[in-house]
Write a protein that holds these residues in place. Structure first.
Motif, PDB file in Angstrom:
ATOM      1  N   SER A 230       2.975   4.330   5.115  1.00 35.24           N
ATOM      2  CA  SER A 230       1.634   4.923   5.114  1.00 35.24           C
ATOM      3  C   SER A 230       1.179   5.255   6.529  1.00 35.24           C
ATOM      4  CB  SER A 230       0.631   3.975   4.449  1.00 35.24           C
ATOM      5  OG  SER A 230       0.636   2.700   5.080  1.00 35.24           O
TER       6      SER A 230
ATOM      7  N   PHE B 103      -1.109   6.360  -1.905  1.00 37.18           N
ATOM      8  CA  PHE B 103      -2.083   6.045  -0.869  1.00 37.18           C
ATOM      9  C   PHE B 103      -2.658   7.336  -0.304  1.00 37.18           C
ATOM     10  CE2 PHE B 103       2.119   6.298   1.068  1.00 37.18           C
ATOM     11  CZ  PHE B 103       1.916   7.113   2.173  1.00 37.18           C
TER      12      PHE B 103
ATOM     13  N   ALA C  92       0.816  -1.212   0.000  1.00 36.64           N
ATOM     14  CA  ALA C  92       0.000   0.000   0.000  1.00 36.64           C
ATOM     15  C   ALA C  92       0.848   1.259   0.000  1.00 36.64           C
ATOM     16  CB  ALA C  92      -0.936   0.001   1.203  1.00 36.64           C
TER      17      ALA C  92
END
Length: 306
Positions: free
Chosen positions: A241, A64, A59
């Motif tokens: 993230s 993201f 991710a």
């Protein structure tokens, strides 16, 4: 498919030939364990050597969106990795019974969990329990490069459910110069509506120090429940993230020349970044059984067929 370079494979094999500083202590623990520990298995306490690798989560490699609505595209994610420690105790996120062989809970564990629902732990309630292993060699990695082999870990067999991640301070390894004394350096582009920011976020050891110990470490990280009883690979997945999830880039100045703008020391954006670095959810550990050499040879064969 994770691929390792010839240099990675050479480094891994060389690392196996040099016992870590924890080897003697783990061997003593194995002897002390005798015919088993509370896990109820005759092989608990057997000395092991485990391969180790680190990678970013998928991710974070792709663009993201954060909780504050910023879409992030990373162009750099350098991390100084210190020692990694593996423990029997449950992580900070949840507590439960120790797994049986192969990671499966025993019938008694399942009954206890049904009668008494799992409780979510709070900071300060983490109990590491028995030490299961340690990877002790500092290095630095580019998380956007893919999986990178680290030094091997000395370990003893038994249940493992949590880990400690340590930032390497001072940085060592191939990216030490690029890190310039910091333990993390991230660059990228953040977009939200009509706003766009080209940023650089960096942090030193003091920024990520544990409040209780003063060490640049994150306690109580989740290790997917497993029973270590033979050779295999420990994988650390790092999640940039999570590092950037609470960073508001609106206060970061717009770049005038396309070069990254540093998050200002003491700014809300920088504080949000350092809080993210210290979150246990940013570091996830898992174990896959099997021979690392066989896995490397299989990877090489597949690469050759391509």
């Amino acid at each position: 498919m994770t691929s390792f370079t010839a240099q990675d494979r050479s480094r891994r094999r060389a690392a196996r030939g040099a016992p870590g500083r924890l080897a003697a202590a783990l061997a003593a623990g194995a002897l002390a364990a005798g015919c088993g520990t509370g896990d109820g298995d005759a092989t608990s306490g057997k000395r092991l050597t485990l391969a180790t690798q680190v990678a970013a989560d998928a991710a974070s490699v792709e663009p993201f969106t954060t909780a504050l609505g910023w879409t992030i595209t990373l162009s750099r994610a350098h991390l100084s990795v210190g020692s990694l420690h593996y423990f029997e105790g449950a992580p900070l996120t949840a507590h439960g019974g120790a797994p049986g062989r192969g990671g499966a809970a025993s019938p008694l564990d399942r009954l206890v969990r049904w009668v008494v629902p799992e409780a979510h732990a709070h900071p300060g309630h983490y109990t590491a329990g028995e030490a299961r292993g340690q990877m002790a060699e500092r290095t630095s990695v580019d998380l956007l490069r893919g999986a990178t082999a680290l030094a091997d870990a000395d370990a003893v067999s038994g249940a493992v459910r949590s880990a400690r991640f340590t930032f390497g301070a001072p940085p060592a390894g191939p990216l030490a110069a690029a890190l310039d004394g910091r333990v993390v350096a991230v660059e990228g582009r953040a977009e939200k509506g009509d706003l766009a920011r080209v940023f650089r976020a960096r942090a030193g050891a003091a920024d990520v120090a544990d409040a209780a110990t003063g060490e640049p470490a994150v306690e109580g990280c989740a290790f997917d429940e497993a029973f270590l009883d033979g050779p295999g690979v420990v994988t650390l997945v790092v999640k940039p993230s999570v590092w950037l999830d609470q960073v508001d880039f609106e206060e970061v100045a717009a770049s005038e020349d396309g070069e990254p703008v540093e998050l200002a020391t003491g700014s809300q954006a920088q504080r949000g970044f350092t809080r993210g670095l210290k979150k246990g959810t940013a570091y996830a550990f898992s174990f896959a059984p099997g021979s690392p050499d066989q896995a490397d040879d299989a990877e090489t064969s597949e690469d050759d067929q391509r």
